[in-house]
Enzyme design. Structure first.
Site, PDB file in Angstrom:
ATOM      1  N   HIS A 149       0.867  -1.353   0.214  1.00  0.00           N
ATOM      2  CA  HIS A 149      -0.187   0.080  -0.025  1.00  0.00           C
ATOM      3  C   HIS A 149       0.428   0.945  -0.120  1.00  0.00           C
ATOM      4  O   HIS A 149       0.144   2.768  -0.236  1.00  0.00           O
ATOM      5  CB  HIS A 149      -0.781  -0.017   1.096  1.00  0.00           C
ATOM      6  CG  HIS A 149      -1.934  -1.160   1.413  1.00  0.00           C
ATOM      7  ND1 HIS A 149      -2.704  -0.964   0.278  1.00  0.00           N
ATOM      8  CD2 HIS A 149      -1.848  -1.916   2.214  1.00  0.00           C
ATOM      9  CE1 HIS A 149      -3.759  -2.817   0.514  1.00  0.00           C
ATOM     10  NE2 HIS A 149      -2.623  -2.566   1.564  1.00  0.00           N
ATOM     11  N   ASP A 186      -3.171 -10.479  -2.188  1.00  0.00           N
ATOM     12  CA  ASP A 186      -3.622 -10.050  -0.424  1.00  0.00           C
ATOM     13  C   ASP A 186      -5.043  -9.869  -1.131  1.00  0.00           C
ATOM     14  O   ASP A 186      -5.749  -9.382  -2.544  1.00  0.00           O
ATOM     15  CB  ASP A 186      -2.666  -8.863  -0.353  1.00  0.00           C
ATOM     16  CG  ASP A 186      -2.840  -7.430   0.821  1.00  0.00           C
ATOM     17  OD1 ASP A 186      -2.302  -8.014   2.513  1.00  0.00           O
ATOM     18  OD2 ASP A 186      -3.408  -7.605   0.681  1.00  0.00           O
ATOM     19  N   TYR A 319      -4.379 -11.462   8.906  1.00  0.00           N
ATOM     20  CA  TYR A 319      -4.410 -11.331   9.989  1.00  0.00           C
ATOM     21  C   TYR A 319      -4.964 -12.065  11.080  1.00  0.00           C
ATOM     22  O   TYR A 319      -5.256 -12.150  12.576  1.00  0.00           O
ATOM     23  CB  TYR A 319      -5.667  -9.907  10.377  1.00  0.00           C
ATOM     24  CG  TYR A 319      -4.886  -9.163   9.605  1.00  0.00           C
ATOM     25  CD1 TYR A 319      -3.591  -8.536   9.693  1.00  0.00           C
ATOM     26  CD2 TYR A 319      -4.859  -9.041   8.264  1.00  0.00           C
ATOM     27  CE1 TYR A 319      -2.610  -7.394   9.175  1.00  0.00           C
ATOM     28  CE2 TYR A 319      -4.125  -7.893   7.029  1.00  0.00           C
ATOM     29  CZ  TYR A 319      -3.272  -7.198   7.664  1.00  0.00           C
ATOM     30  OH  TYR A 319      -1.977  -7.266   7.272  1.00  0.00           O
TER      31      TYR A 319
END
Length: 344
Positions: A149, A186, A319
């Site tokens: 990002h 991702d 996560y």
């Protein structure tokens, strides 16, 4: 009996899988309460590495040490202003760190963040060197903070320096490569990588991501399928936006077979870099997808068919610690050449 003699040409073929991990990168952590950032924890790295050890995969890999990326290497992609801000945070108080972090969307600084981010860059470049020099066939770098990002002049979405983008520029410069494929699996769009290469035909960037008609972060128009690159880079940017959650193994395989692989084989890359976020796997609170860890074995296997097997996998998100660590193990097993598991 029919005897078949195989004459193997005397060319030294690279063999082995590199694994790069440095516990130092677990020292970057959130010092205050922030519900947006509190999922980016040091255990993402340590639990993945522990699981690799439990499966006896670490000992089967070639250990390559991490190093800090140099300022020159970071400046291949980022502005000197961005580098100076990152550098200045090393001596800041918690209050100051909080204030500077607030200038960015979903990012936090710790006094060790700059050091960890430089290690993440350096580990990625060490992997590229190991693969390109023929020391190994392929490999994985377990790094944080992640990178996809981050933009030329800004930290964003847990990312400070764009590890994979720096690696692509570095490989072009050091090894004279003209075609690099970046596969971003991702669950978030790697807009930083897209912006950096959108006018560059030497890098084919592919990203699938949860989009939900621009409702899902980073909620950008340019994350949609019509963003295909600009100028000379037109046609070298491929976005596959998922407009609903709950995608399964079959969806991911279909995306590879029908969208990515035909273009990848036509592009004929000299190196494949994976922005390997496992928040696209089952159980992850960010992705809310249903693809199981085994699917990453298959995706890795397909990518090994490109670039004479020169494949560098670099950790991004993920996560749900169990899902993340199992998916990392599936990826490494496949890099090592283990049989790929059957999937439903």
């Amino acid at each position: 009996y029919i005897w078949i003699f195989c004459f193997v040409p005397s060319v030294a073929m690279a063999s082995g899988t590199a694994l790069i991990y440095d516990e130092e990168m677990t020292t970057h952590k959130l010092l205050w309460s922030d519900p947006v950032c509190d999922i980016e924890v040091p255990e993402r790295l340590s639990s993945s590495y522990e699981q690799l050890k439990r499966y006896h995969l670490v000992e089967r890999c070639v250990h390559v040490p991490a190093r800090e990326g140099s300022e020159e290497e970071i400046l291949l992609v980022h502005s000197s202003e961005h580098l100076e801000v990152a550098k200045s945070t090393q001596t800041m108080s918690e209050e100051e760190l909080k204030r500077v972090s607030g200038n960015y969307d979903a990012f936090f600084f710790h006094p060790n963040t700059y050091h960890c981010a430089r290690l993440a860059v350096g580990a990625t470049l060490q992997l590229v060197d190991a693969v390109m020099s023929g020391k190994v066939c392929n490999g994985m770098a377990l790094v944080r903070p992640p990178g996809h990002h981050s933009q030329r002049n800004a930290a964003n979405g847990f990312c400070l320096f764009n590890n994979v983008a720096i690696a692509a520029e570095y490989a072009k410069l050091k090894y004279g490569l003209q075609r690099i494929l970046v596969v971003d699996w991702d669950v978030h769009h790697g807009q930083g990588t897209q912006y950096i290469f959108e006018e560059d035909p030497s890098v084919l960037y592919f990203s699938w991501h949860r989009y939900e008609h621009q409702e899902f972060w980073p909620s950008l128009k340019e994350s949609d399928y019509h963003a295909v690159g600009l100028g000379k880079g037109k046609g070298f940017n491929i976005n596959l936006p998922w407009n609903k959650i709950g995608m399964e193994n079959s969806d991911y395989l279909a995306a590879f077979f029908h969208v990515l692989l035909p273009m990848a084989f036509e592009f004929d890359p000299q190196l494949v870099l994976v922005s390997s976020g496992y928040d696209s796997g089952i159980g992850d609170p960010e992705g809310q997808m249903n693809a199981t860890p085994e699917v990453f074995a298959h995706l890795t296997h397909f990518l090994k068919q490109l670039a004479n097997g020169k494949l560098c996998v670099i950790l991004e998100g993920g996560y749900h610690l169990k899902s993340l660590s199992e998916s990392v193990c599936m990826t490494v097993k496949t890099l090592l050449g283990d049989p790929i598991p059957q999937i439903t």
